[in-house]
Design an enzyme around this catalytic site. Structure first.
Site, PDB file in Angstrom:
ATOM      1  NE  ARG A 144      47.166  80.091 -55.076  1.00  0.00           N
ATOM      2  CZ  ARG A 144      48.337  81.035 -54.234  1.00  0.00           C
ATOM      3  NH1 ARG A 144      48.391  81.768 -53.716  1.00  0.00           N
ATOM      4  NH2 ARG A 144      48.598  79.882 -52.962  1.00  0.00           N
ATOM      5  CE  LYS A 169      44.099  77.309 -52.732  1.00  0.00           C
ATOM      6  NZ  LYS A 169      44.970  76.174 -53.797  1.00  0.00           N
ATOM      7  CG  HIS A 244      48.003  75.828 -62.090  1.00  0.00           C
ATOM      8  ND1 HIS A 244      47.693  76.886 -61.265  1.00  0.00           N
ATOM      9  CD2 HIS A 244      48.037  75.451 -61.320  1.00  0.00           C
ATOM     10  CE1 HIS A 244      47.871  77.019 -59.755  1.00  0.00           C
ATOM     11  NE2 HIS A 244      48.217  75.676 -60.135  1.00  0.00           N
ATOM     12  NE  ARG A 247      50.278  78.255 -57.736  1.00  0.00           N
ATOM     13  CZ  ARG A 247      51.311  79.466 -56.766  1.00  0.00           C
ATOM     14  NH1 ARG A 247      52.031  81.025 -57.230  1.00  0.00           N
ATOM     15  NH2 ARG A 247      51.442  79.375 -55.340  1.00  0.00           N
ATOM     16  CG  HIS A 278      52.754  77.010 -51.761  1.00  0.00           C
ATOM     17  ND1 HIS A 278      53.800  76.081 -51.794  1.00  0.00           N
ATOM     18  CD2 HIS A 278      51.537  76.918 -52.950  1.00  0.00           C
ATOM     19  CE1 HIS A 278      53.875  75.688 -53.823  1.00  0.00           C
ATOM     20  NE2 HIS A 278      52.657  76.774 -53.830  1.00  0.00           N
ATOM     21  CE1 TYR A 287      55.515  72.840 -58.541  1.00  0.00           C
ATOM     22  CE2 TYR A 287      56.180  72.990 -56.480  1.00  0.00           C
ATOM     23  CZ  TYR A 287      54.979  73.448 -57.634  1.00  0.00           C
ATOM     24  OH  TYR A 287      54.045  74.350 -57.907  1.00  0.00           O
TER      25      TYR A 287
END
Length: 312
Positions: A144, A169, A244, A247, A278, A287
């Site tokens: 990120r 995160k 971003h 990524r 994640h 995705y």
């Protein structure tokens, strides 16, 4: 200070002491407090919360975004209700929260090279080197952008070829491995950086032209200029390419390589969502449906498996 502001600041301090960062949520909550103060209101009501949530500063009509704003007030109102029973908690179903993720812009290797070339024209020289390194680092690791901006020098081991992404995160930390070519590029940047700033103002690996940490909120302006200089344009009706999206490009390129080499993609996906940091595998599986080429390869793999079972 109004009583509502005092309660909000106490609430935020309490939750942050428990480990919640509340960067966006805190900003939204204080925006709601100002909204109440402008109307001389001292108690939260459902109607007032809904009015604030739907009158966004950007004029966004996206109900998902508005519902998230309302959630900030709802959680705060639950806290207040224990102190003041007259506080109204906004209903959970008043705004639609059907989430629609916007398809990412996927950079080609040639476009990444063009971005790095455009970054090389920035002045002064350290700014150019920092931006080239930032773009390359995001492109080859899928980090990120905030993780790259906050990356501490002590968490970069170029001899071992590893980066430690600490307290990112959701409070997660992880280890990222570097290809030897990436480690060599970071080592070259490190030497150039240290020649200019042997005693930097901060402990971050990437620094700005004054020797301080990169400001994650301001880098978008520079990146927009690099996008224009590189001649990269989004298809009609799509939002402009973002930093971003590097990524996203890394993630999709990795999955495409896995499908093309004939390996077991399902078995590898847990490695990918761990690598990306994640918190939920669904963030990685998304995705497969967001990128047509990935969806076609996944469907083809399933068809091959079905044909194999039919033959047996």
């Amino acid at each position: 200070m109004s009583p509502l502001r005092a309660r909000a600041e106490e609430y935020l301090a309490m939750r942050r002491a428990l480990g919640f960062k509340l960067t966006t949520q805190g900003r939204h909550l204080m925006s709601f407090v100002r909204f109440c103060e402008e109307r001389c209101v001292v108690r939260v009501t459902a109607d007032l919360a809904i009015e604030w949530a739907t009158q966004t500063s950007r004029g966004s009509g996206d109900e998902v975004y508005q519902a998230r704003r309302l959630d900030v007030v709802r959680i705060f109102a639950r806290h207040l209700q224990a102190l003041d029973p007259a506080t109204e908690v906004p209903p959970a179903d008043v705004l639609s929260r059907r989430y629609r993720r916007i398809p990412p812009y996927l950079y080609s290797p040639q476009e990444v090279a063009a971005l790095m070339g455009a970054a090389g024209t920035l002045a002064p020289a350290l700014r150019a080197a920092t931006w080239r390194t930032l773009i390359g680092l995001l492109a080859v690791t899928g980090m990120r952008q905030g993780e790259a901006c906050r990356l501490e020098r002590d968490n970069v081991d170029l001899q071992a070829g590893t980066l430690v992404i600490a307290d990112s995160k959701f409070g997660k930390s992880r280890l990222v491995f570097l290809h030897p070519t990436a480690a060599a590029a970071l080592r070259a940047y490190e030497r150039a950086r240290d020649r200019l700033f042997p005693e930097p103002m901060g402990g971050t690996f990437l620094i700005n032209s004054r020797g301080g940490p990169l400001d994650g909120h301001n880098i978008q302006h520079t990146f927009a200029a690099l996008i224009a200089a590189a001649g990269i344009q989004a298809p009609p009706g799509r939002r402009p390419p973002r930093l971003h999206d590097l990524r996203h490009s890394f993630t999709v390129a990795t999955m495409l390589d896995w499908y093309r080499d004939g390996g077991n993609v399902q078995a590898r996906l847990p490695l990918l969502f761990t690598w990306l940091g994640h918190v939920d595998p669904k963030s990685t599986y998304w995705y497969l449906q967001a990128v047509p080429e990935l969806l076609a390869l996944a469907a083809g793999r399933l068809q091959q498996q079905a044909d194999g079972r039919a033959v047996r």
